[in-house]
Design a protein around this motif. Structure first.
Motif, mmCIF file in Angstrom:
data_model
loop_
_atom_site.group_PDB
_atom_site.id
_atom_site.type_symbol
_atom_site.label_atom_id
_atom_site.label_comp_id
_atom_site.label_asym_id
_atom_site.label_seq_id
_atom_site.Cartn_x
_atom_site.Cartn_y
_atom_site.Cartn_z
ATOM 1 N N LEU A 174 -9.568 13.919 12.113
ATOM 2 C CA LEU A 174 -9.312 12.538 12.548
ATOM 3 C C LEU A 174 -9.727 11.558 11.454
ATOM 4 C CD1 LEU A 174 -8.271 10.931 14.931
ATOM 5 C CD2 LEU A 174 -10.633 10.659 15.649
ATOM 6 N N VAL A 175 -10.885 11.817 10.862
ATOM 7 C CA VAL A 175 -11.391 10.908 9.837
ATOM 8 C C VAL A 175 -10.439 10.854 8.660
ATOM 9 C CG1 VAL A 175 -13.220 10.537 8.154
ATOM 10 C CG2 VAL A 175 -13.792 11.190 10.474
ATOM 11 N N ILE A 176 -9.953 12.016 8.296
ATOM 12 C CA ILE A 176 -9.097 12.052 7.110
ATOM 13 C C ILE A 176 -7.780 11.340 7.400
ATOM 14 C CG2 ILE A 176 -7.723 14.174 7.309
ATOM 15 C CD1 ILE A 176 -8.796 14.954 4.610
ATOM 16 N N THR A 177 -7.327 11.434 8.642
ATOM 17 C CA THR A 177 -6.134 10.686 9.026
ATOM 18 C C THR A 177 -6.385 9.201 8.903
ATOM 19 O OG1 THR A 177 -5.998 12.384 10.728
ATOM 20 C CG2 THR A 177 -4.345 10.642 10.761
ATOM 21 N N LEU A 178 -7.546 8.829 9.430
ATOM 22 C CA LEU A 178 -7.931 7.420 9.374
ATOM 23 C C LEU A 178 -7.965 6.949 7.940
ATOM 24 C CD1 LEU A 178 -8.849 5.352 11.491
ATOM 25 C CD2 LEU A 178 -11.187 5.872 10.812
ATOM 26 N N ALA A 179 -8.547 7.798 7.065
ATOM 27 C CA ALA A 179 -8.653 7.418 5.655
ATOM 28 C C ALA A 179 -7.270 7.245 5.057
ATOM 29 C CB ALA A 179 -9.437 8.477 4.894
ATOM 30 N N ALA A 180 -6.390 8.132 5.407
ATOM 31 C CA ALA A 180 -5.043 8.025 4.864
ATOM 32 C C ALA A 180 -4.390 6.739 5.324
ATOM 33 C CB ALA A 180 -4.215 9.229 5.313
ATOM 34 N N ALA A 181 -4.513 6.470 6.604
ATOM 35 C CA ALA A 181 -3.918 5.244 7.138
ATOM 36 C C ALA A 181 -4.513 4.026 6.464
ATOM 37 C CB ALA A 181 -4.132 5.186 8.642
ATOM 38 N N GLU A 182 -5.839 4.037 6.371
ATOM 39 C CA GLU A 182 -6.540 2.895 5.759
ATOM 40 C C GLU A 182 -6.098 2.702 4.324
ATOM 41 O OE1 GLU A 182 -9.739 1.687 3.068
ATOM 42 O OE2 GLU A 182 -9.277 3.765 3.537
ATOM 43 N N ALA A 183 -6.007 3.808 3.611
ATOM 44 C CA ALA A 183 -5.629 3.704 2.206
ATOM 45 C C ALA A 183 -4.225 3.148 2.074
ATOM 46 C CB ALA A 183 -5.719 5.074 1.544
ATOM 47 N N SER A 184 -3.316 3.611 2.898
ATOM 48 C CA SER A 184 -1.943 3.132 2.746
ATOM 49 C C SER A 184 -1.852 1.639 3.044
ATOM 50 C CB SER A 184 -1.003 3.937 3.644
ATOM 51 O OG SER A 184 -1.418 3.783 4.984
ATOM 52 N N VAL A 185 -2.465 1.204 4.172
ATOM 53 C CA VAL A 185 -2.404 -0.217 4.498
ATOM 54 C C VAL A 185 -3.144 -1.028 3.444
ATOM 55 C CG1 VAL A 185 -3.035 -1.945 6.198
ATOM 56 C CG2 VAL A 185 -2.168 0.259 6.931
ATOM 57 N N GLY A 186 -4.317 -0.534 3.058
ATOM 58 C CA GLY A 186 -5.120 -1.260 2.080
ATOM 59 C C GLY A 186 -4.377 -1.430 0.769
ATOM 60 N N LEU A 187 -3.710 -0.371 0.336
ATOM 61 C CA LEU A 187 -2.989 -0.465 -0.934
ATOM 62 C C LEU A 187 -1.797 -1.413 -0.799
ATOM 63 C CD1 LEU A 187 -3.305 3.205 -2.083
ATOM 64 C CD2 LEU A 187 -4.263 1.192 -3.184
ATOM 65 N N ALA A 188 -1.162 -1.395 0.357
ATOM 66 C CA ALA A 188 -0.062 -2.346 0.555
ATOM 67 C C ALA A 188 -0.572 -3.775 0.442
ATOM 68 C CB ALA A 188 0.574 -2.102 1.919
ATOM 69 N N LEU A 189 -1.696 -4.015 1.060
ATOM 70 C CA LEU A 189 -2.305 -5.349 0.967
ATOM 71 C C LEU A 189 -2.644 -5.692 -0.473
ATOM 72 C CD1 LEU A 189 -4.640 -5.389 4.068
ATOM 73 C CD2 LEU A 189 -2.695 -6.875 3.645
ATOM 74 N N LEU A 190 -3.167 -4.669 -1.166
ATOM 75 C CA LEU A 190 -3.526 -4.860 -2.571
ATOM 76 C C LEU A 190 -2.312 -5.319 -3.373
ATOM 77 C CD1 LEU A 190 -5.746 -4.135 -4.819
ATOM 78 C CD2 LEU A 190 -4.397 -2.081 -5.109
ATOM 79 N N ILE A 191 -1.194 -4.651 -3.120
ATOM 80 C CA ILE A 191 0.016 -5.022 -3.851
ATOM 81 C C ILE A 191 0.408 -6.460 -3.531
ATOM 82 C CG2 ILE A 191 2.466 -4.511 -4.077
ATOM 83 C CD1 ILE A 191 1.712 -1.583 -3.581
ATOM 84 N N GLN A 192 0.346 -6.802 -2.254
ATOM 85 C CA GLN A 192 0.681 -8.179 -1.873
ATOM 86 C C GLN A 192 -0.245 -9.182 -2.543
ATOM 87 O OE1 GLN A 192 2.905 -9.822 -0.506
ATOM 88 N NE2 GLN A 192 4.193 -8.180 0.295
#
Lengths: 619, 514, 102, 181
Positions: free
Chosen positions: C66-84
């Motif tokens: 579950l944690v690793i899923t969360l990390a993946a989700a967080e990373a994807s959203v976070g990186l999208a925000l980073l790009i923005q």
């Protein structure tokens, strides 16, 4: 008798017509309404007086309706007609009518004649209620009503700011007295359980012993009211300023009627004062002091109306003196005579003022006797009465009676003050007449004086002049049934004759000295008083012994300071501290909402650490 | 049922006004006028046909306190009901509400030009709330209406008010008003709940009913605290001096109609609340508190008067005079003699008229001069037609000129209180002098002095003249023949007085009736 | 030696977590912030594993999933925000987008 | 096995330290990958090889590649490094270090105070065991994870769009801020 309410309803009707006309009445019709309403009231009064004297009853009560009734508190709108009130309404409507008539001439061409007559009629209405009311509350109604009218009429020339302040001062100073009177009413109602005057006079001796503190206090408080209204020391300062109003107003309100209301009040409540001999003596003392101080002040005035104003104070001082020695009828008699001759003087002064294009400073008048013979005659007759010229004038008889009563009551000091006052009176009267009518004309206004014409102008002067002579003194007010007999009544010893001669001599000496001084030494005098100690004395007299300045320093300025101090509503500011506190907290807390993520994270971490630390330490 | 309609009519009328704006600007005005006329007519009808003299006795020997009563359950599990009742006091005050409501509608006829419908909605809802306050004798319902008045008043000030000088915006004034009254209302709620729980502990039942709660036995300390809660709520509204801060701002910034309602009626709800609730519910505590209350009254008289002298804004001056006058009311209420209490009613009515008159005058001045700053006035006497005459009259009324109702009110209070507290009365009499000072200062600054221009302003039109004449007539009428009014409220005041003096009310009334 | 004490595993997790939090707080660059977040999530996952293995239960690993899923989700959203963030403000400073005035 | 745990633990800590202190994003990323692999080794040493494998595949593999892609895409130049160096002053990192130090000490203290003594034997918990509980009693977790991933997918694809209509408005923001400050 059932016509009695008409006496005051007619002026009231006049007021209402004038007030509700909304400017549709021209100056002429306004004057007609104003004069006719008071004239009719005078006729009704004459008719009532005739019947009253004819019937020989002591007094008539007439209750119109119960004003209000709560528990024991039931003042009525009720009238009482007896000798005293009849005398008063006679003066008010009679002299009032003459003055109204004169005012119709005086006010020609002035702005706001409607307003003037509305207020004048309202004044007559209030004054009549004052003297006719059978209970203290109704009397108080009239009492305040005349004060209001006085305020309005003094401030009649509202566009000069000083007039407004003079009116303001008059109202506030008298109001101060009224507050005392009101407290006196509270006290009397608590002690005696009634406000009806007849019942007060009846119950006061039953409830209070002579000299009881309640009686003393009640009398003192009533005296406070009377002092304010009658411009006696120490509440006298308003009267001289009150001369800012039109001259007929000064004649009616500030000479003949309203200012004598205090005398009427004390005479009316004589039963209470009889129980407080100390206060009664105080009344006489205040009268004596006032008549002397005002006499000196009158000597140093240059405005002819101010001279007359101080002379009014001085003459009312005589009345108070008479009241103080228990000679109520002498006081009322002098009140009436004073009403005649002072009204005459004021109206003559008014004639001079209008003729000389509103110039009323003696230093810019002079030499008018040829141009304004009628006014001159009025001044001479009125002045003679004022100075109590022996035998031929009304003033002589009334003043003589007062002095004799004072002596008979054993108050020699008061009598002496009265004599000195008489001397002063002669002096300032002559100074006034000579300064105004003799010598050279000192300004263009005086040189271009236009004498008044017409019946409206002449009739009041003539009638009042006649009443100011010994003919007026024949009028005998029917006071025996109302007022207690005075100490000197019925005693016609040699003392009376001697005193009469002394008084006459004083007056004559005063007149002679005055004539010599002012006719031949005018210039020397005016130079003498402009330097050295005489100048200082003169300044003191001119400012009426500096009362105004002292009051200004002691009362007005601290009050203004207080007002300025509180102006911004300090208490409210204090409560606003709570608002400021909330605001400050808001500022503080909003600083933490910085939007800086790292701080949020740090704060969270710190919080977690703290919680864990607490767990560690406590666990 | 009539009582319910008395409350509902303004509310319904308000809604109609709001929607009536579709039919043109005049429609809301006429609807509002009609509504208030209806309220006044109903009240006068009740006055004419009802018997307010003394509580009559029913066969069980229990006094019937109310002339009319109407009750329906609302929230039965907490013992809350819609319980309305009418006696002389409420009748008089409702009649006053109706009358001043008409005046408020009339005096905003030309003043309010935007969102006319919503304005009248607010105006009528205030009046409806006030009528509710005067009728409700269920404490919860009372509180409901008490808070109910505030919201429309807030909008009235915030939306149609005048922004005053520096830092005195209408929003700020409205907010201040709202916070003051709301916070104090919450104190009252706490007190009401405390009383209800005390009653619950005693009887085991929830009840918000006036008659029930009056029987609640309370310890001295608790009674004092609960009484203070009520007192502070009413003291803010009255206002009593340390808590008066909202009043000058609200009065000065409100539109004329708002000032008329505030001074004329809203302040009276506080006095009514004291007479109806604070005193009868806690007679002993009130008795013990009376010296403090009278001290506050004295403070109010002097403080209000002194501040009134220092104001430059005409409406603020009048607002401070209200504070001064309400000091007399407070003294009268806590003196508690029959004469003083009747005087309180009298002064309340009189002050409603005179303050309304003064506010309308200042509104009319504002319409003509577009300023309320007295430094820009002066010398207006000859330039305004008959307006100065009326302002003179109301100024005279406000300074307690005999012949006006204000004089009788003040005098009755002072006469009534003097046997109990002579020194307080002596000091309060000083207020009469100060009243003269600030009243005449108003005259001096506005109407006397050199004119600041030549042109003449429009004279009063027929609507304005009629309004002023009616007010003048009423002030004089009640000043010279107040007996009908006093008879109406006599019974209610007698009861308050007897409660206050700690006599068991029912038995003594029964005795008094035999 | 017979095995690792559970506490040691947890201490390791704590150290990693503390390092992560320090990085989170002191870095302004959003890339580093996101990496620090990953470290912290990883530390938490480690704690789960340690607990699970210590008790011999597979639930720890389930949570890790579950944690690793969360990390993946967080990373994807976070990186999208980073790009923005980078796109709009031309910077990676996380405070750049702050519009609060506190 | 113990040695493996301690050694890889040490590596993990050092690598992590490298992550948070490095100024170059690419280097930091490499450190992070090292750290993750070290943690994966720890997992294996503790007897959770399935988790270790996942760690390497998903974390060190997929997620870190994502990071690398992004960093490369943004083409972070030397200026970024200089700026990072400027931001990493003692004044800035001292406070956080102390804070996290205190936090660490507190955590350790709690661990110390707890009833310890349990030892990890290193007994392997196989993927089979994990799988059977995942699709047994913990099915909901799997579902939740799936939904989370879906939500993240949608969000990332939405947020990451560059041609957003607010783009022009956003570009003005920095200037506006400058003026405001």
């Amino acid at each position: 008798m059932s016509l009695l309410p008409l006496t005051f309803l007619l002026p009231l009707a006049g007021t209402l017509v004038l007030a509700l006309s909304r400017g549709r009445l021209g100056p002429r019709s306004s004057a007609v309404v104003g004069v006719v309403s008071v004239g009719l009231a005078a006729l009704v009064t004459a008719w009532i007086g005739w019947h009253f004297v004819d019937s020989g009853v002591g007094g008539v009560d007439m209750t119109l309706w119960t004003w209000l009734s709560v528990g024991d508190f039931r003042p009525t709108i009720g009238l009482r007609l007896d000798g005293l009130s009849l005398t008063m309404i006679g003066i008010i409507t009679g002299v009032g009518f003459l003055i109204h008539l004169f005012a119709a001439w005086y006010m020609q061409g002035e702005a706001g004649v409607t307003r003037f007559f509305a207020f004048m009629n309202l004044f007559v209405f209030s004054m009549l209620l004052l003297v006719l009311g059978d209970n203290m509350l109704l009397l108080f109604l009239g009492w305040e009503g005349v004060g209001l009218c006085s305020y309005l009429l003094i401030g009649y020339y509202y566009w000069t700011e000083a007039n407004g302040w003079a009116a303001f001062k008059a109202f506030i100073v008298t109001r101060l007295g009224d507050v005392f009177l009101a407290i006196g009413l509270f006290l009397m109602f608590r002690e005696l359980g009634t406000l009806n005057i007849a019942e007060i006079l009846q119950r006061a001796p039953e409830v209070w012993a002579e000299g009881a503190w309640q009686a003393q206090l009640a009398a003192l408080l009533i005296l406070g009211g009377a002092l304010g209204k009658s411009a006696q020391l120490p509440l006298h300062t308003w009267l001289a300023d009150a001369m800012a109003g039109p001259t007929p107003v000064s004649a009616l309100i500030h000479a003949a009627t309203m200012v004598t209301a205090g005398v009427y009040l004390i005479a009316r409540l004589h039963g209470v004062f009889e129980l407080a001999p100390g206060v009664l003596y105080l009344v006489g003392l205040i009268g004596a002091v006032t008549l002397l101080l005002a006499g000196f002040a009158a000597l140093a005035q240059t405005d002819i109306k101010r001279v007359l104003a101080y002379s009014t104070m001085s003459q009312i001082g005589y009345m108070f003196l008479a009241l103080g020695v228990g000679a109520y009828d002498a006081a009322i008699f002098h009140l009436m005579m004073h009403g005649f001759f002072k009204a005459l003087l004021f109206l003559s002064a008014g004639a001079v003022i209008v003729s000389c294009h509103h110039e009323q400073d003696m230093r810019r008048l002079g030499g008018l006797w040829r141009r304004l013979p009628l006014a001159y005659a009025g001044f001479v007759v009125g002045g003679a009465a004022l100075a109590a010229l022996p035998l031929v004038t009304a003033g002589f008889y009334s003043k003589d009676e007062i002095l004799w009563e004072a002596l008979a009551a054993g108050h020699g000091g008061l009598m002496l003050a009265g004599l000195i006052g008489a001397f002063l009176t002669s002096l300032y009267t002559l100074r006034l007449i000579i300064g105004t009518f003799h010598g050279e004309m000192k300004s263009d206004n005086a040189r271009h004086a236009e004498p008044g014409r017409g019946l409206v102008h002449g009739l009041p002067l003539v009638v009042l002049a006649v009443l100011s002579t010994f003919l007026g003194a024949w009028i005998h007010p029917p006071l025996e049934a109302v007022l207690p007999t005075s100490p000197g009544a019925g005693v016609h010893g040699a003392g009376h004759t001697v005193l009469g001669i002394v008084a006459a001599a004083t007056s004559l000496v005063g007149l002679g000295l005055g004539a010599w001084l002012f006719l031949t030494r005018w210039r020397w005098l005016s130079e003498r008083v402009s330097t050295g100690w005489a100048a200082r004395l003169w300044w003191l007299w001119h400012n009426a012994w500096g009362f105004d300045i002292a009051y200004d320093r002691l009362l007005v300025r601290p009050y203004r300071g207080l007002v300025r101090l509180l102006e911004s509503d300090l208490i409210d500011r204090l409560l606003l501290l709570a608002a400021w506190l909330a605001w400050g907290l808001h500022r503080g807390l909003s600083l933490t909402q910085s939007g800086k993520m790292r701080y949020y994270a740090a704060t969270m971490a710190a919080g977690v650490t703290l919680v864990l630390l607490v767990l560690v330490v406590s666990g | 049922m009539t009582l319910l309609w008395l409350i509902l009519i303004p509310f319904i009328g308000g809604l109609l006004c709001w929607q009536g704006e579709r039919f043109g600007e005049q429609a809301p005005r006429w609807i509002a006028l009609g509504t208030m006329l209806m309220v006044l007519a109903i009240t006068l009808g009740l006055w004419f046909y009802g018997d307010y003299h003394l509580p009559s006795l029913d066969p069980q020997g229990e006094a019937v306190r109310w002339t009319m009563e109407w009750q329906v359950a609302w929230i039965p599990r907490f013992g809350i009901s819609i319980h309305l009742a009418l006696d002389g006091l409420s009748l008089v005050l409702i009649a006053l509400t109706g009358f001043l409501g008409i005046l408020a509608v009339l005096c905003s006829w030309h003043e309010i030009v935007h969102r006319v419908g919503f304005f009248h909605l607010n105006l009528l809802w205030i009046l409806g709330g006030v009528v509710g306050v005067f009728l409700a004798i269920d404490l919860f319902l009372f509180f409901f209406f008490w808070e109910m008045m505030l919201v429309p008043m807030y909008f009235l000030i915030a939306l149609w008010g005048h922004s005053g000088s520096k830092g005195r915006t209408r929003i700020r004034a409205a907010t201040k008003f709202f916070i003051y009254t709301q916070a104090s209302g919450l104190l009252m709620l706490v007190s009401i709940l405390g009383l209800v729980f005390a009653n619950l502990a005693h009887t085991g039942e929830y009840s918000f009913d006036y008659a029930t709660l009056m029987q609640t036995p309370l310890s001295d300390g608790l009674a004092m605290w609960l009484m203070l809660g009520f007192f502070i709520a009413f003291a803010v509204k009255l206002p009593v001096v340390p808590l008066h801060g909202w009043l000058p701002d609200a009065h000065a910034q409100a539109p004329t109609a708002g000032s008329v309602d505030l001074a004329g009626i809203l302040l009276k709800t506080a006095a009514y609340g004291m007479l109806r609730f604070a005193l009868p519910l806690f007679p002993e505590a009130s008795q013990a508190f009376a010296p403090v209350a009278m001290g506050l009254g004295l403070l109010g008289i002097y403080y209000g008067a002194l501040l009134a002298c220092g104001q430059q804004d005409l409406k603020r001056l009048i607002a401070y005079t209200s504070i001064s006058h309400m000091g007399f009311v407070l003294i009268g209420i806590y003196a508690g003699t029959e004469l003083a209490l009747q005087g309180v009613v009298m002064l309340m009515v009189a002050h409603a008229f005179s303050a309304a008159g003064l506010f309308i005058v200042s509104g009319q001045l504002y319409e003509r001069l577009h300023t309320r700053d007295m430094r820009e006035m002066g010398g207006l006497w000859g330039r305004l037609g008959s307006l100065p005459g009326f302002s003179l009259f109301f100024v005279a009324a406000s300074l307690g000129m005999p012949g006006t109702a204000n004089f009788l009110g003040e005098m009755m209070i002072l006469f009534g209180a003097f046997p109990l507290v002579p020194w307080v009365v002596v000091l309060a009499s000083g207020g009469l002098l100060l009243a003269a000072i600030y009243s005449l200062l108003l005259m001096q600054r506005v109407h006397f002095g050199p004119p600041q221009g030549k042109e003449h302003f429009a004279d009063l039109d027929r609507r304005e003249y009629l309004m002023m004449l009616t007010l003048t007539g009423l002030v004089l009428l009640f000043g010279l023949y107040p007996q009908p009014l006093l008879d109406t409220t006599g019974a209610a005041m007698l009861e308050v007085q007897q409660l206050f003096e700690g006599v068991a009310p029912l038995s003594s009334l029964a005795k008094g009736n035999q | 030696m017979s095995g690792v004490p559970m506490e040691h595993g947890l201490v390791l997790a704590s150290i990693l977590f503390a390092l992560g939090i320090a990085g989170l707080i002191c870095r302004r660059n959003m890339v580093f912030v996101l990496m620090s977040l990953e470290i912290m999530l990883n530390a938490a996952a480690l704690a789960f594993i340690v607990g699970g293995t210590a008790w011999g239960q597979p639930e720890g690993q389930a949570m890790f999933l579950l944690v690793i899923t969360l990390a993946a989700a967080e990373a994807s959203v976070g990186l999208a925000l980073l790009i923005q963030l980078h796109h709009r403000y031309k910077t990676l400073d996380v405070d750049a987008a702050n519009r609060m005035h506190g | 096995m113990e040695i493996a745990f301690y050694l890889s633990g040490l590596v993990a800590v050092l690598a992590t330290l490298g992550v948070i202190t490095n100024t170059n994003p690419v280097h930091a990323l490499l450190y992070l990958i090292v750290s993750l692999i070290a943690v994966a080794l720890v997992f294996c040493a503790l007897g959770a090889p399935f988790a270790g494998a996942l760690e390497v595949i998903v974390y060190a593999g997929a997620i870190m590649v994502l990071f690398v892609f992004v960093v490369m895409m943004l083409n972070l130049s030397d200026t970024v490094e200089a700026q990072e160096r400027a931001w990493l002053k003692p004044r800035i990192w001292l406070g956080p270090s102390v804070l996290s130090g205190v936090l660490l000490l507190t955590l350790i203290a709690i661990l110390w105070l707890g009833d310890g003594g349990r030892v990890i034997e290193g007994e392997t918990l196989t993927a089979k065991a994990v799988g059977s509980i995942l699709f047994g009693p913990w099915l909901l977790v799997v579902e939740l994870a799936a939904m989370l991933l879906l939500a993240a997918l949608v969000t990332a694809s939405h947020v990451g769009r560059l041609s957003s209509p607010a783009g022009s408005a956003g570009r003005r923001e920095p200037d506006a801020r400058k003026e405001a400050s």
